[in-house]
Design a protein around this motif. Structure first.
Motif, PDB file in Angstrom:
ATOM      1  N   PRO A  47      47.330  30.371  44.479  1.00 51.24           N
ATOM      2  CA  PRO A  47      47.628  31.093  43.158  1.00 51.24           C
ATOM      3  C   PRO A  47      46.500  32.563  43.268  1.00 51.24           C
ATOM      4  CG  PRO A  47      46.163  29.133  42.693  1.00 51.24           C
ATOM      5  CD  PRO A  47      46.260  29.242  44.199  1.00 51.24           C
ATOM      6  N   PRO A  48      46.805  33.639  42.708  1.00 47.90           N
ATOM      7  CA  PRO A  48      46.121  34.772  42.601  1.00 47.90           C
ATOM      8  C   PRO A  48      44.627  34.672  41.881  1.00 47.90           C
ATOM      9  CG  PRO A  48      47.982  35.189  41.090  1.00 47.90           C
ATOM     10  CD  PRO A  48      47.980  33.689  41.497  1.00 47.90           C
ATOM     11  N   THR A  49      44.143  33.740  42.128  1.00 43.54           N
ATOM     12  CA  THR A  49      42.858  33.816  41.271  1.00 43.54           C
ATOM     13  C   THR A  49      41.771  34.684  41.695  1.00 43.54           C
ATOM     14  OG1 THR A  49      43.038  31.458  41.387  1.00 43.54           O
ATOM     15  CG2 THR A  49      40.674  32.141  40.747  1.00 43.54           C
ATOM     16  N   GLY A  50      41.204  35.389  40.489  1.00 45.61           N
ATOM     17  CA  GLY A  50      40.308  36.518  40.715  1.00 45.61           C
ATOM     18  C   GLY A  50      41.116  37.786  40.813  1.00 45.61           C
ATOM     19  N   MET A  51      42.472  37.966  40.685  1.00 45.75           N
ATOM     20  CA  MET A  51      43.009  38.982  40.642  1.00 45.75           C
ATOM     21  C   MET A  51      43.581  39.596  39.257  1.00 45.75           C
ATOM     22  SD  MET A  51      45.712  39.491  43.846  1.00 45.75           S
ATOM     23  CE  MET A  51      45.990  41.097  43.578  1.00 45.75           C
ATOM     24  N   VAL A  52      42.758  40.578  38.554  1.00 40.77           N
ATOM     25  CA  VAL A  52      43.191  40.661  37.391  1.00 40.77           C
ATOM     26  C   VAL A  52      44.255  41.552  37.234  1.00 40.77           C
ATOM     27  CG1 VAL A  52      42.200  42.237  35.539  1.00 40.77           C
ATOM     28  CG2 VAL A  52      40.643  41.286  37.075  1.00 40.77           C
ATOM     29  N   THR A  53      44.866  42.176  38.402  1.00 44.47           N
ATOM     30  CA  THR A  53      46.160  42.757  38.148  1.00 44.47           C
ATOM     31  C   THR A  53      47.298  41.664  38.057  1.00 44.47           C
ATOM     32  OG1 THR A  53      46.148  43.029  40.371  1.00 44.47           O
ATOM     33  CG2 THR A  53      45.352  44.767  39.292  1.00 44.47           C
ATOM     34  N   GLU A  54      47.245  40.640  38.308  1.00 50.13           N
ATOM     35  CA  GLU A  54      48.108  39.327  38.377  1.00 50.13           C
ATOM     36  C   GLU A  54      48.059  38.831  36.910  1.00 50.13           C
ATOM     37  OE1 GLU A  54      50.598  38.490  41.058  1.00 50.13           O
ATOM     38  OE2 GLU A  54      50.358  40.417  41.011  1.00 50.13           O
ATOM     39  N   THR A  55      47.381  39.356  36.046  1.00 48.59           N
ATOM     40  CA  THR A  55      47.476  38.809  34.640  1.00 48.59           C
ATOM     41  C   THR A  55      48.240  39.439  33.615  1.00 48.59           C
ATOM     42  OG1 THR A  55      45.434  40.056  34.145  1.00 48.59           O
ATOM     43  CG2 THR A  55      44.843  37.965  34.760  1.00 48.59           C
ATOM     44  N   ALA A  56      48.685  38.879  32.728  1.00 48.22           N
ATOM     45  CA  ALA A  56      49.506  39.446  31.767  1.00 48.22           C
ATOM     46  C   ALA A  56      49.437  40.920  31.337  1.00 48.22           C
ATOM     47  CB  ALA A  56      49.829  38.537  30.577  1.00 48.22           C
ATOM     48  N   PRO A  57      48.420  41.226  30.927  1.00 44.51           N
ATOM     49  CA  PRO A  57      48.167  42.893  30.501  1.00 44.51           C
ATOM     50  C   PRO A  57      48.658  43.866  31.519  1.00 44.51           C
ATOM     51  CG  PRO A  57      46.070  41.515  30.019  1.00 44.51           C
ATOM     52  CD  PRO A  57      47.078  40.641  30.982  1.00 44.51           C
ATOM     53  N   PHE A  58      48.935  43.146  32.839  1.00 46.68           N
ATOM     54  CA  PHE A  58      49.412  44.345  33.802  1.00 46.68           C
ATOM     55  C   PHE A  58      50.744  44.177  34.151  1.00 46.68           C
ATOM     56  CE2 PHE A  58      44.729  44.354  33.947  1.00 46.68           C
ATOM     57  CZ  PHE A  58      44.327  45.536  34.371  1.00 46.68           C
TER      58      PHE A  58
END
Length: 383
Positions: A47-58
């Motif tokens: 999983p992309p743990t730690g990648m903020v750009t892979e969260t919903a706001p992006f």
């Protein structure tokens, strides 16, 4: 020295467009972990743990997909990326069994690594080094039919240059090459990079976005959370001292007092900017080679409460530097590439969330995250 940028690069994206990520320090722990991690996430192995750009706001911001990233870089080391990844596996940085699954991707990235410099005995002038590095970048872009290339400095920390230095430090040579080749630039280190008047002006003339400096991964991340707490609760911080124990290449480079001083400047800035003063205390950095890529940081905070009651807060942070840094590096490459596509230029102050010593903006992590979310909205509106 000619550092004119190339403002005529195409800025139109598309579903099949590919983006280059060119690491300065391409065979180091951070770059190796980033390349391995990108391949693993793309293949659905992790999983992309730690990648903020892979969260919903992006969602919907138009960031280049991880699957579209093509890696290359400069380094003076010779250890191939697959072998370097195996070393990181043995050290517990990468999970066992992952490297064989992404060996093809590691080999492909390793084939795109070019020898950097200056190395001992290198007789090339600054101008010749910049021209050679820029030619490597242009060749990489053309050879791989890339829409754009983002240069990301993840090399070891260098000392700040002397005021009377005649030659540019290595980080600035690479930054100048990025500007000349028309590439957006990210400085994830405390080294000088673009922060010279001539290079900053050249980046502006080339309409290039850039971000930096010194990635915020551990101790300073915690400071950016705790310092606003003291301000908001009207508690007076008298002293803030810290110690870092770390190994690996970063530990070895920071054994140099001049390099450690460059590193500590960013750590101290977040306190001064947030508290409004510089509290007593220093940060000490000790090289412990046995720790490898792992680091431990202690902070001791002395503060006054109501009626002058003296109190303390102590924190301990233990983490793997490469695993903390790699997802941020991938975030920054994607965000800066998208900013370039959207026609943005100059310092991306909204990316201060990622840095100890950012190019402006607030110092507290909460405010920085709000600015980052606003930046995501801005990118979404630019589609």
């Amino acid at each position: 020295m000619n550092t004119d940028g190339n403002a005529s690069e195409p800025r139109t994206g598309g579903p099949t467009a590919r983006t280059g990520v060119w690491f300065v320090g391409a065979r180091g722990s951070v770059a190796t972990t980033a390349v391995t991690g990108c391949a693993a996430v793309t293949a659905g192995l992790r999983p992309p743990t730690g990648m903020v750009t892979e969260t919903a706001p992006f969602d919907g911001t138009g960031l280049p997909p991880l699957s579209s990233l093509v890696f290359g870089g400069h380094d003076t080391a010779h250890c191939p990326l697959p072998k370097r990844a195996e070393h990181l596996t043995d050290a517990g940085v990468l999970p066992h069994g992952l490297v064989p699954a992404v060996r093809a991707e590691l080999r492909a990235a390793d084939e795109e690594i070019r020898f950097g410099g200056p190395s001992p005995g290198d007789t090339r002038s600054d101008e010749e080094l910049i021209a050679d590095f820029a030619a490597d970048l242009t060749s990489f872009r053309v050879r791989n039919a890339l829409e754009r290339v983002v240069v990301v400095n993840v090399a070891s920390t260098e000392p700040l240059p002397a005021p009377d230095a005649v030659r540019l430090p290595p980080s600035s040579l690479y930054a100048a090459a990025a500007v000349r080749a028309g590439c957006p630039y990210v400085n994830f280190t405390p080294s000088t990079g673009l922060r010279t008047p001539a290079l900053t002006e050249a980046a502006a003339a080339g309409a290039l976005p850039h971000a930096g400096r010194d990635g915020k991964t551990g101790q300073t991340l915690l400071r950016a959370v705790l310092a606003p707490m003291f301000v908001q609760r009207a508690l007076t911080v008298r002293a803030w001292s810290g110690t870092n124990l770390l190994g690996g290449g970063d530990g070895a480079s920071l054994a140099d007092p001049a390099a450690a001083a460059a590193k500590n400047a960013g750590k101290e800035r977040v306190l001064a900017d947030t508290l409004g003063h510089t509290p007593q205390g220093e940060v000490h950095i000790d090289d412990v080679p046995a720790l490898g890529d792992w680091k431990t940081a202690w902070d001791h905070i002395a503060f006054d409460g109501f009626l002058g009651t003296r109190m303390t807060l102590q924190t301990t942070w233990q983490g793997c530097d490469s695993a903390l840094a790699a997802p941020l590096v991938l975030d920054l490459a994607r965000l800066t590439a998208r900013a370039h596509e959207a026609g943005l230029s100059g310092p991306l102050t909204e990316l201060g969330f990622y840095f100890k010593d950012p190019d402006g903006g607030p110092a507290g992590l909460s405010e920085q995250f709000t600015a980052l979310l606003s930046f995501a909205d801005r990118l979404r509106e630019a589609r």
